[in-house]
Design a protein around this motif. Sequence first.
Motif, PDB file in Angstrom:
ATOM      1  N   VAL A 224      47.771  65.405  59.160  1.00 26.71           N
ATOM      2  CA  VAL A 224      46.739  64.746  58.367  1.00 26.71           C
ATOM      3  C   VAL A 224      46.056  65.798  57.505  1.00 26.71           C
ATOM      4  CG1 VAL A 224      44.650  63.336  58.399  1.00 26.71           C
ATOM      5  CG2 VAL A 224      46.392  63.024  60.166  1.00 26.71           C
ATOM      6  N   LEU A 225      46.012  65.543  56.203  1.00 30.94           N
ATOM      7  CA  LEU A 225      45.367  66.448  55.248  1.00 30.94           C
ATOM      8  C   LEU A 225      44.357  65.658  54.444  1.00 30.94           C
ATOM      9  CD1 LEU A 225      48.518  68.295  53.847  1.00 30.94           C
ATOM     10  CD2 LEU A 225      46.917  69.180  55.542  1.00 30.94           C
ATOM     11  N   SER A 226      43.181  66.280  54.204  1.00 29.81           N
ATOM     12  CA  SER A 226      42.178  65.701  53.323  1.00 29.81           C
ATOM     13  C   SER A 226      42.070  66.614  52.103  1.00 29.81           C
ATOM     14  CB  SER A 226      40.831  65.593  54.037  1.00 29.81           C
ATOM     15  OG  SER A 226      39.831  65.143  53.144  1.00 29.81           O
TER      16      SER A 226
ATOM     17  N   VAL B 158      48.660  61.354  55.273  1.00 28.24           N
ATOM     18  CA  VAL B 158      49.199  61.347  56.634  1.00 28.24           C
ATOM     19  C   VAL B 158      50.713  61.534  56.506  1.00 28.24           C
ATOM     20  CG1 VAL B 158      49.477  60.061  58.775  1.00 28.24           C
ATOM     21  CG2 VAL B 158      47.373  59.829  57.435  1.00 28.24           C
ATOM     22  N   ILE B 159      51.187  62.642  57.056  1.00 33.35           N
ATOM     23  CA  ILE B 159      52.610  62.979  56.962  1.00 33.35           C
ATOM     24  C   ILE B 159      53.216  62.817  58.350  1.00 33.35           C
ATOM     25  CG2 ILE B 159      54.286  64.757  56.357  1.00 33.35           C
ATOM     26  CD1 ILE B 159      52.135  66.022  54.567  1.00 33.35           C
ATOM     27  N   ARG B 160      54.170  61.917  58.441  1.00 35.27           N
ATOM     28  CA  ARG B 160      54.766  61.588  59.748  1.00 35.27           C
ATOM     29  C   ARG B 160      56.214  62.076  59.805  1.00 35.27           C
ATOM     30  NH1 ARG B 160      54.101  55.838  62.590  1.00 35.27           N
ATOM     31  NH2 ARG B 160      52.169  56.930  63.128  1.00 35.27           N
TER      32      ARG B 160
ATOM     33  N   ASN C  36      44.455  68.706  60.071  1.00 34.43           N
ATOM     34  CA  ASN C  36      44.356  68.551  61.519  1.00 34.43           C
ATOM     35  C   ASN C  36      45.266  69.566  62.216  1.00 34.43           C
ATOM     36  OD1 ASN C  36      46.895  67.433  61.152  1.00 34.43           O
ATOM     37  ND2 ASN C  36      46.549  65.719  62.552  1.00 34.43           N
ATOM     38  N   ALA C  37      45.219  69.580  63.532  1.00 31.30           N
ATOM     39  CA  ALA C  37      45.951  70.590  64.297  1.00 31.30           C
ATOM     40  C   ALA C  37      47.452  70.479  64.072  1.00 31.30           C
ATOM     41  CB  ALA C  37      45.618  70.444  65.781  1.00 31.30           C
ATOM     42  N   ALA C  38      47.956  69.259  64.002  1.00 29.49           N
ATOM     43  CA  ALA C  38      49.399  69.082  63.806  1.00 29.49           C
ATOM     44  C   ALA C  38      49.835  69.650  62.466  1.00 29.49           C
ATOM     45  CB  ALA C  38      49.757  67.599  63.904  1.00 29.49           C
ATOM     46  N   ALA C  39      49.010  69.438  61.411  1.00 29.14           N
ATOM     47  CA  ALA C  39      49.353  69.968  60.095  1.00 29.14           C
ATOM     48  C   ALA C  39      49.283  71.491  60.092  1.00 29.14           C
ATOM     49  CB  ALA C  39      48.419  69.385  59.040  1.00 29.14           C
ATOM     50  N   SER C  40      48.280  72.048  60.744  1.00 35.27           N
ATOM     51  CA  SER C  40      48.147  73.509  60.789  1.00 35.27           C
ATOM     52  C   SER C  40      49.336  74.141  61.499  1.00 35.27           C
ATOM     53  CB  SER C  40      46.841  73.889  61.495  1.00 35.27           C
ATOM     54  OG  SER C  40      45.721  73.379  60.793  1.00 35.27           O
ATOM     55  N   ARG C  41      49.725  73.561  62.620  1.00 40.37           N
ATOM     56  CA  ARG C  41      50.862  74.123  63.354  1.00 40.37           C
ATOM     57  C   ARG C  41      52.148  74.019  62.535  1.00 40.37           C
ATOM     58  NH1 ARG C  41      48.457  71.272  67.653  1.00 40.37           N
ATOM     59  NH2 ARG C  41      49.966  69.557  67.352  1.00 40.37           N
ATOM     60  N   ALA C  42      52.366  72.868  61.891  1.00 44.70           N
ATOM     61  CA  ALA C  42      53.625  72.653  61.184  1.00 44.70           C
ATOM     62  C   ALA C  42      53.711  73.465  59.904  1.00 44.70           C
ATOM     63  CB  ALA C  42      53.804  71.162  60.870  1.00 44.70           C
ATOM     64  N   LEU C  43      52.592  73.600  59.172  1.00 44.87           N
ATOM     65  CA  LEU C  43      52.636  74.205  57.845  1.00 44.87           C
ATOM     66  C   LEU C  43      52.278  75.691  57.839  1.00 44.87           C
ATOM     67  CD1 LEU C  43      50.952  71.274  55.862  1.00 44.87           C
ATOM     68  CD2 LEU C  43      53.397  71.755  56.130  1.00 44.87           C
ATOM     69  N   ALA C  44      51.481  76.131  58.826  1.00 45.22           N
ATOM     70  CA  ALA C  44      51.070  77.540  58.837  1.00 45.22           C
ATOM     71  C   ALA C  44      51.576  78.285  60.062  1.00 45.22           C
ATOM     72  CB  ALA C  44      49.545  77.642  58.758  1.00 45.22           C
TER      73      ALA C  44
ATOM     74  N   SER D 289      43.403  79.340  59.225  1.00 44.30           N
ATOM     75  CA  SER D 289      43.264  78.037  58.589  1.00 44.30           C
ATOM     76  C   SER D 289      43.531  78.152  57.096  1.00 44.30           C
ATOM     77  CB  SER D 289      41.851  77.499  58.817  1.00 44.30           C
ATOM     78  OG  SER D 289      41.635  76.338  58.041  1.00 44.30           O
ATOM     79  N   PHE D 290      44.227  77.155  56.538  1.00 48.57           N
ATOM     80  CA  PHE D 290      44.458  77.174  55.089  1.00 48.57           C
ATOM     81  C   PHE D 290      43.534  76.188  54.365  1.00 48.57           C
ATOM     82  CE2 PHE D 290      46.639  73.262  55.641  1.00 48.57           C
ATOM     83  CZ  PHE D 290      47.524  73.396  56.722  1.00 48.57           C
ATOM     84  N   THR D 291      42.429  75.794  55.026  1.00 47.26           N
ATOM     85  CA  THR D 291      41.423  74.985  54.338  1.00 47.26           C
ATOM     86  C   THR D 291      40.895  75.757  53.134  1.00 47.26           C
ATOM     87  OG1 THR D 291      40.776  73.917  56.408  1.00 47.26           O
ATOM     88  CG2 THR D 291      39.197  73.828  54.586  1.00 47.26           C
ATOM     89  N   GLY D 292      40.819  75.090  51.989  1.00 46.05           N
ATOM     90  CA  GLY D 292      40.412  75.734  50.745  1.00 46.05           C
ATOM     91  C   GLY D 292      41.587  76.121  49.885  1.00 46.05           C
ATOM     92  N   SER D 293      42.784  76.128  50.450  1.00 47.54           N
ATOM     93  CA  SER D 293      43.981  76.448  49.671  1.00 47.54           C
ATOM     94  C   SER D 293      44.372  75.254  48.806  1.00 47.54           C
ATOM     95  CB  SER D 293      45.143  76.807  50.595  1.00 47.54           C
ATOM     96  OG  SER D 293      44.806  77.892  51.434  1.00 47.54           O
ATOM     97  N   GLN D 294      45.189  75.537  47.784  1.00 42.41           N
ATOM     98  CA  GLN D 294      45.734  74.480  46.951  1.00 42.41           C
ATOM     99  C   GLN D 294      46.947  73.872  47.654  1.00 42.41           C
ATOM    100  OE1 GLN D 294      42.916  74.168  44.686  1.00 42.41           O
ATOM    101  NE2 GLN D 294      44.690  73.167  43.726  1.00 42.41           N
ATOM    102  N   ILE D 295      47.078  72.575  47.546  1.00 43.41           N
ATOM    103  CA  ILE D 295      48.142  71.870  48.260  1.00 43.41           C
ATOM    104  C   ILE D 295      49.522  72.387  47.878  1.00 43.41           C
ATOM    105  CG2 ILE D 295      48.183  70.011  46.522  1.00 43.41           C
ATOM    106  CD1 ILE D 295      48.863  69.644  50.288  1.00 43.41           C
ATOM    107  N   GLN D 296      49.729  72.756  46.573  1.00 44.51           N
ATOM    108  CA  GLN D 296      51.047  73.215  46.136  1.00 44.51           C
ATOM    109  C   GLN D 296      51.413  74.580  46.727  1.00 44.51           C
ATOM    110  OE1 GLN D 296      48.569  72.326  44.173  1.00 44.51           O
ATOM    111  NE2 GLN D 296      48.243  73.726  42.433  1.00 44.51           N
TER     112      GLN D 296
END
Length: 730
Positions: free
Chosen positions: A434-436, A533-535, A447-455, A461-468
């Motif tokens: 889940v990304l806002s 929401v990425i499933r 959310n935690a699942a997004a952080s684990r999968a993407l970083a 934390s990549f909060t504040g980063s650009q989505i691309q």
Amino acid sequence: MTPQAALLDAQAALQAEAEERRRLEMIIDGTGMGSWEWNCRTDQMQVNERWAQIVGYTREELAPITADTFLQLAHPDDVAQSNALLREHLAGRSAQYESLCRMRHKDGRWIWVQDRGRVYECDAQGRPLRMAGAHADVSDLQNARQDAADTRQRLQAVVDASDEVAVIATDVHGVVNLFNSGAQKLLGYTPEEVIGRVNPGLFHDPHEMHDYLQPEADADGRVPTVFEALTARAATGTWSHQWTFVRKDGEHRQVRLSISPLNGGDGQRMGYVGMAVDLTPLLEVREQAHLAAEKFAGAFNSAALGMALVSLEGRWLDVNDALCGILGYTRAELLEIDFQTLTYPDDLDADLAMVQDLLAGRRDHYHMTKRYLGKGGHLVWGRLSVSLVRAPHGEPLHFVSQIQDITAQHQSGQQLRESAQRTRVTLDAVADMVLSLDLRGRIEYANAAASRALAGEGAASFTGSQIQDVVELTTEYAPRSPLELEVLLDPDSNAVDLHSDLLLSVGAHLLPVDLTRAWLRDDEGEINGAVWVIRDVTQQRARQREARHLAEVDPLTELTNRRGFEAHLQQAITRVARTGQSASLMFIDLDNFKPINDNHGHLAGDAMLWAVANALRHGVRDSDIVARLGGDEFAVILAGCSLRRARRIGTDLLHSLQVLTIPWDTTRLGVGASIGIAAIHGGTSVDAAVAAADAQCYRAKALGRNNVQVEDPVHGGPDPLDSPDDGGSE
């Protein structure tokens, strides 16, 4: 005679002439014809009122009436012929002037007029002075003639164009006098071999007809002929029955034959007409469809997503257990309801508009987020995916719907606004990513699942980063072409709906995912952000691929079946049209296969088909498509392959099949093959490409079987069999 007497005689003569003219005018008026007189010298014409009425005018409206009046009213295409006929008569080369032409009525329509006349006065040199005649409105007669001619033309065109229906007509004695192209295609005979010489009983399976005719024997034991028995059934009207026809080459075909009597205008019997439709492909397809349906049912019922088959009117035809769980109804309850009843009213119009786009062919499938009314009155948010199933000829049959319960994902946006902390705790427990984000693409929450999968586990934390900079989305269709993420941040964009095969790049891996978007609004209702929401749908995609595989693979040989073959052939045609690269289509019909089934049983036949499929699979390139079309018929799509190269491949395959044997009981079984090859042309249809290769296969059979026949080169073009191979085309 006194002057007074002469005057009285003259007056009497004038009165008699006037009376005669009045009588003639009454006769002409009684016939409904328009009369005319033409002064050839002055060009003036006198016409009766009926002449003007035929074209919708009065004489006063047309005055002054001259020969030009006729020319102005006549159809431009008829003037030249009318003038030529008039000149012939004025020159004395015809007894009278007679012309059929069209004239424009006052209301704008064209009427047909029969114009007849002749010269009745000439000068001393024989030159015409006066001419008279009559007009008759023959529009009804001419239209009736045209309708009759059109009907004859249409009937003849139907017979000539009935390539898929065999039409055979006979006289009352059973002698064939009509044998159309459909009959030639079905039975393998030419019209010259049949017309005038063959009784249609020749086309029936003798064993089948023997069993049918024996009960028809009379008291003396005489058995009627096939023609006598069948026409007796059709003596008073059309009679239909399913029969086995035997082609000239000995092949048996199942047909539906309808026989009708032919009577002349006097009611006398002229003969009979039979119309036969080949049912063999339909029966084969039904058998294949039955097997495919059983396999599809297993995948349908075991799917984790809600799935439904929906009629064109919106009624549920079948539903799986997952859908029943989502909506809270039993299967029996859902089958009594249509989807419109369960759709939230505000979402119904958008859904129905998508349905109309599907039916009109403007899209192949659609996705949308919509609300359903659950049995308990609660609102269910669903991610709906719908596709349309069509018959082989394109007629819509029913819809296939997948419904994913996204109620939790949809409510996540509202939960964020109500309590950010509670939402974060909840979303961290969700397995989905889940990304806002704001509308500029800046990540405000992950959310935690997004952080684990993407970083990665334990990463900053990549909060504040650009989505691309964090997320790269691509598709299964084009895995090397990342999507523009800015488009996904546009509330008016349907980019997500256009892609049902999204992939998420995670390190060196591509993860199949679904992306659901929810929009965040400020206090004024303006959109100021989004929740993604990425499933992970790895298992779902695998099940979908398995379902497609089951639907497009022949279960016996594990080759592509006819449905998959037609899809691959359409892709090959499109590729040829786009790139200009050559491609070929090969049809393979096994020789001497039927005796294996007849003498050793179907298990032996199945073993031989498996061995043949294996030989074909290993005899072509990995990029080629090998398919079993049904029975003992196979096909190979040779992409990037010229006819010359295809001939070599076909020859090698023929040799492989000639030496192929399988052990069975105490013997070894073998078959041969007839192979036909045709080029695949861009812009053609699947049916036309199939017909071209099939024609070459029939030619191979006609030339003794066990050989390869290749389509002749296109007239006026290079001969692909003689020209050197193009290194880039094979």
